[in-house]
Design a protein around this motif. Structure first.
Motif, PDB file in Angstrom:
ATOM      1  N   UNK A   1       9.504  -5.439   7.424  1.00 43.51           N
ATOM      2  CA  UNK A   1       9.327  -3.986   7.454  1.00 43.51           C
ATOM      3  C   UNK A   1      10.666  -3.282   7.333  1.00 43.51           C
ATOM      4  N   UNK A   2      11.689  -3.817   7.971  1.00 47.63           N
ATOM      5  CA  UNK A   2      13.013  -3.195   7.910  1.00 47.63           C
ATOM      6  C   UNK A   2      13.540  -3.151   6.487  1.00 47.63           C
ATOM      7  N   UNK A   3      13.425  -4.269   5.760  1.00 48.45           N
ATOM      8  CA  UNK A   3      13.912  -4.320   4.377  1.00 48.45           C
ATOM      9  C   UNK A   3      13.136  -3.359   3.492  1.00 48.45           C
ATOM     10  N   UNK A   4      11.815  -3.366   3.608  1.00 48.85           N
ATOM     11  CA  UNK A   4      10.975  -2.516   2.758  1.00 48.85           C
ATOM     12  C   UNK A   4      11.303  -1.045   2.998  1.00 48.85           C
ATOM     13  N   UNK A   5      11.439  -0.666   4.254  1.00 51.71           N
ATOM     14  CA  UNK A   5      11.799   0.718   4.585  1.00 51.71           C
ATOM     15  C   UNK A   5      13.150   1.092   3.984  1.00 51.71           C
ATOM     16  N   UNK A   6      14.105   0.192   4.135  1.00 52.07           N
ATOM     17  CA  UNK A   6      15.463   0.454   3.645  1.00 52.07           C
ATOM     18  C   UNK A   6      15.472   0.672   2.136  1.00 52.07           C
TER      19      UNK A   6
ATOM     20  N   UNK B   1       6.423   6.968  -5.592  1.00 48.90           N
ATOM     21  CA  UNK B   1       6.906   5.596  -5.733  1.00 48.90           C
ATOM     22  C   UNK B   1       5.750   4.617  -5.581  1.00 48.90           C
ATOM     23  N   UNK B   2       5.650   3.656  -6.491  1.00 44.38           N
ATOM     24  CA  UNK B   2       4.641   2.597  -6.409  1.00 44.38           C
ATOM     25  C   UNK B   2       5.316   1.298  -6.001  1.00 44.38           C
ATOM     26  N   UNK B   3       4.617   0.500  -5.198  1.00 44.88           N
ATOM     27  CA  UNK B   3       5.127  -0.801  -4.774  1.00 44.88           C
ATOM     28  C   UNK B   3       4.144  -1.885  -5.214  1.00 44.88           C
TER      29      UNK B   3
ATOM     30  N   UNK C   1       0.988  -9.341   1.903  1.00 41.25           N
ATOM     31  CA  UNK C   1       0.621  -7.996   1.436  1.00 41.25           C
ATOM     32  C   UNK C   1      -0.116  -7.205   2.514  1.00 41.25           C
ATOM     33  N   UNK C   2      -1.057  -7.859   3.210  1.00 40.79           N
ATOM     34  CA  UNK C   2      -1.853  -7.176   4.225  1.00 40.79           C
ATOM     35  C   UNK C   2      -1.128  -7.049   5.558  1.00 40.79           C
ATOM     36  N   UNK C   3      -0.278  -8.012   5.867  1.00 36.42           N
ATOM     37  CA  UNK C   3       0.338  -8.017   7.191  1.00 36.42           C
ATOM     38  C   UNK C   3       1.694  -7.317   7.241  1.00 36.42           C
ATOM     39  N   UNK C   4       2.378  -7.243   6.097  1.00 31.81           N
ATOM     40  CA  UNK C   4       3.718  -6.648   6.099  1.00 31.81           C
ATOM     41  C   UNK C   4       3.816  -5.435   5.166  1.00 31.81           C
ATOM     42  N   UNK C   5       3.498  -5.630   3.889  1.00 33.09           N
ATOM     43  CA  UNK C   5       3.745  -4.574   2.905  1.00 33.09           C
ATOM     44  C   UNK C   5       2.832  -3.370   3.116  1.00 33.09           C
ATOM     45  N   UNK C   6       1.522  -3.589   3.166  1.00 33.93           N
ATOM     46  CA  UNK C   6       0.575  -2.473   3.258  1.00 33.93           C
ATOM     47  C   UNK C   6       0.787  -1.622   4.520  1.00 33.93           C
ATOM     48  N   UNK C   7       0.925  -2.234   5.715  1.00 35.22           N
ATOM     49  CA  UNK C   7       1.154  -1.413   6.913  1.00 35.22           C
ATOM     50  C   UNK C   7       2.444  -0.596   6.854  1.00 35.22           C
ATOM     51  N   UNK C   8       3.487  -1.186   6.267  1.00 35.07           N
ATOM     52  CA  UNK C   8       4.766  -0.466   6.159  1.00 35.07           C
ATOM     53  C   UNK C   8       4.635   0.738   5.235  1.00 35.07           C
ATOM     54  N   UNK C   9       3.955   0.559   4.116  1.00 31.87           N
ATOM     55  CA  UNK C   9       3.764   1.677   3.180  1.00 31.87           C
ATOM     56  C   UNK C   9       2.951   2.790   3.813  1.00 31.87           C
ATOM     57  N   UNK C  10       1.930   2.429   4.588  1.00 34.93           N
ATOM     58  CA  UNK C  10       1.097   3.446   5.250  1.00 34.93           C
ATOM     59  C   UNK C  10       1.929   4.250   6.249  1.00 34.93           C
TER      60      UNK C  10
ATOM     61  N   UNK D   1       3.063   4.441  -2.594  1.00 28.97           N
ATOM     62  CA  UNK D   1       1.688   3.977  -2.780  1.00 28.97           C
ATOM     63  C   UNK D   1       1.685   2.482  -3.095  1.00 28.97           C
ATOM     64  N   UNK D   2       0.578   1.825  -2.703  1.00 28.31           N
ATOM     65  CA  UNK D   2       0.442   0.404  -2.982  1.00 28.31           C
ATOM     66  C   UNK D   2       0.014  -0.365  -1.752  1.00 28.31           C
ATOM     67  N   UNK D   3       0.139  -1.694  -1.801  1.00 27.18           N
ATOM     68  CA  UNK D   3       0.639  -2.487  -2.932  1.00 27.18           C
ATOM     69  C   UNK D   3      -0.381  -2.596  -4.060  1.00 27.18           C
TER      70      UNK D   3
END
Length: 349
Positions: free
Chosen positions: A181-186, A206-208, A225-234, A244-246
């Motif tokens: 989550x830290x990397x994606x946010x950054x 922005x699309x991911x 995707x469900x446990x890290x990327x999607x929650x961070x984007x939300x 938006x995404x993933x």
């Protein structure tokens, strides 16, 4: 105070002299109109470049200087970074040539840090023959991230198509370990700021892309995707970032979904660069976003297979120069808009 166009100093690291770097640099600046846009400063040696100029039958007129204080606006300045000569053999990955490529890059970066040049455009290097005890980086971006302020992010640009990366030179087997989550946010924060500051997009979308095929198919093909990327984007969307995404990566570009966004972020190198280069090869630019200084490069490598044959296309290098100049001007404008906001005064009665 905004500089005159021809006085924007473009520092150029010459790259691997056994590749096509010197050829595309010379072809770019033999067009006299380029000198109306900027003043190039090439970090190399004027004797070597003069020899190569003749071999390519280039009409570029070179101006050798021994000190950076001698830069002449409107000329193709070649800063004599070294005096000694060495053998060149087109198409060969030579350790000695690699050392001079890095010598050029390090010196040009230092000039950029000190404000001697305004922007940096790097010709291609060979990532293998640049390695030494003094330089242990997989490429330009990693070194710049160490030397300059900010968080470096590889952003490939061709007009309105912009593709960034969550991870860049990371082995495929290790990608999932880096996606936190830290990397994606950054990275999203860096791209958002870049779009606002450098590309004048006030409210970027922005699309991911997802990491796994079909974004994991609800955990059947991977859980990242469900446990890290999607929650961070939300979370970031709820906080006010239009992200938006993933999205499933296999069909995203084929359906032209990228046209609905100001930037697309891929999880790893090939996921982003394969579609980008398919759509833009020869016209794209590699921009190191997120830093306090501006660096661009062409979207290709050393192309050893055609080196010395006078067949190299310089469009991508020329676009890299254009983009560096455009971003330099955009940052001046952004600083003027944000530095001294108007202060309201209470009315006196």
């Amino acid at each position: 105070m905004v500089k005159k166009a021809e006085n924007i100093l473009v520092g150029i690291s010459i790259g691997d002299l056994n590749g096509i770097g010197c050829e595309v640099v010379l072809k770019t600046f033999e067009d006299a109109r380029m000198l109306e846009l900027c003043t190039p400063v090439i970090f190399a040696n004027v004797k070597i470049l003069s020899f190569l100029r003749k071999s390519f039958e280039s009409t570029a007129v070179l101006h050798g200087i021994d000190k950076l204080e001698q830069i002449v606006p409107g000329k193709i300045n070649v800063f004599n970074l070294w005096k000694e000569s060495f053998n060149l053999e087109y198409g060969v990955a030579d350790e000695i040539v690699g050392n001079y490529a890095i010598k050029s890059f390090v010196a040009a970066t230092q000039a950029l840090k000190e404000g001697i040049v305004d922007v940096l455009v790097t010709a291609p290097i060979n990532k293998y023959n640049i390695q030494s005890e003094e330089f242990k980086f997989p490429g330009h971006t990693d070194y710049l991230n160490q030397e300059l302020e900010g968080d470096a992010l590889m952003l490939m640009v061709n007009d309105n198509l912009r593709v960034g990366l969550l991870t860049d030179h990371v082995p495929v087997s290790e990608i999932s370990k880096h996606l936190t989550e830290k990397l994606i946010r950054q990275k999203i924060k860096t791209i958002k700021h870049t779009l606002v500051q450098d590309f004048k997009i006030s409210k970027p979308k922005i699309a991911v892309l997802g990491l796994n095929p079909h974004c994991g198919d609800q955990g059947v093909i991977g859980k990242e995707d469900d446990e890290v990327i999607r929650p961070t984007l939300k979370k970031m969307f709820d906080e006010g970032t239009f992200v938006f995404g993933p999205y499933a990566a296999d069909s995203f570009f084929g359906q032209k979904a990228h046209e609905n966004f100001d930037a697309v972020i891929a999880c790893y190198h090939d996921q982003g660069l394969i579609p980008f280069k398919t759509l833009s090869f020869g016209h794209g630019v590699n921009y190191t976003a997120g830093l306090d200084k501006i660096r661009t490069s062409p979207d290709h490598g050393t192309a050893f297979e055609i080196a010395g044959k006078n067949q190299a296309d310089n469009n991508s290098f020329k676009e890299a120069v254009y983009l560096a100049i455009d971003i330099y001007k955009a940052r001046i404008e952004y600083a003027q808009i944000t530095e001294n906001p108007l202060k309201t005064k209470e009315k006196q009665f």
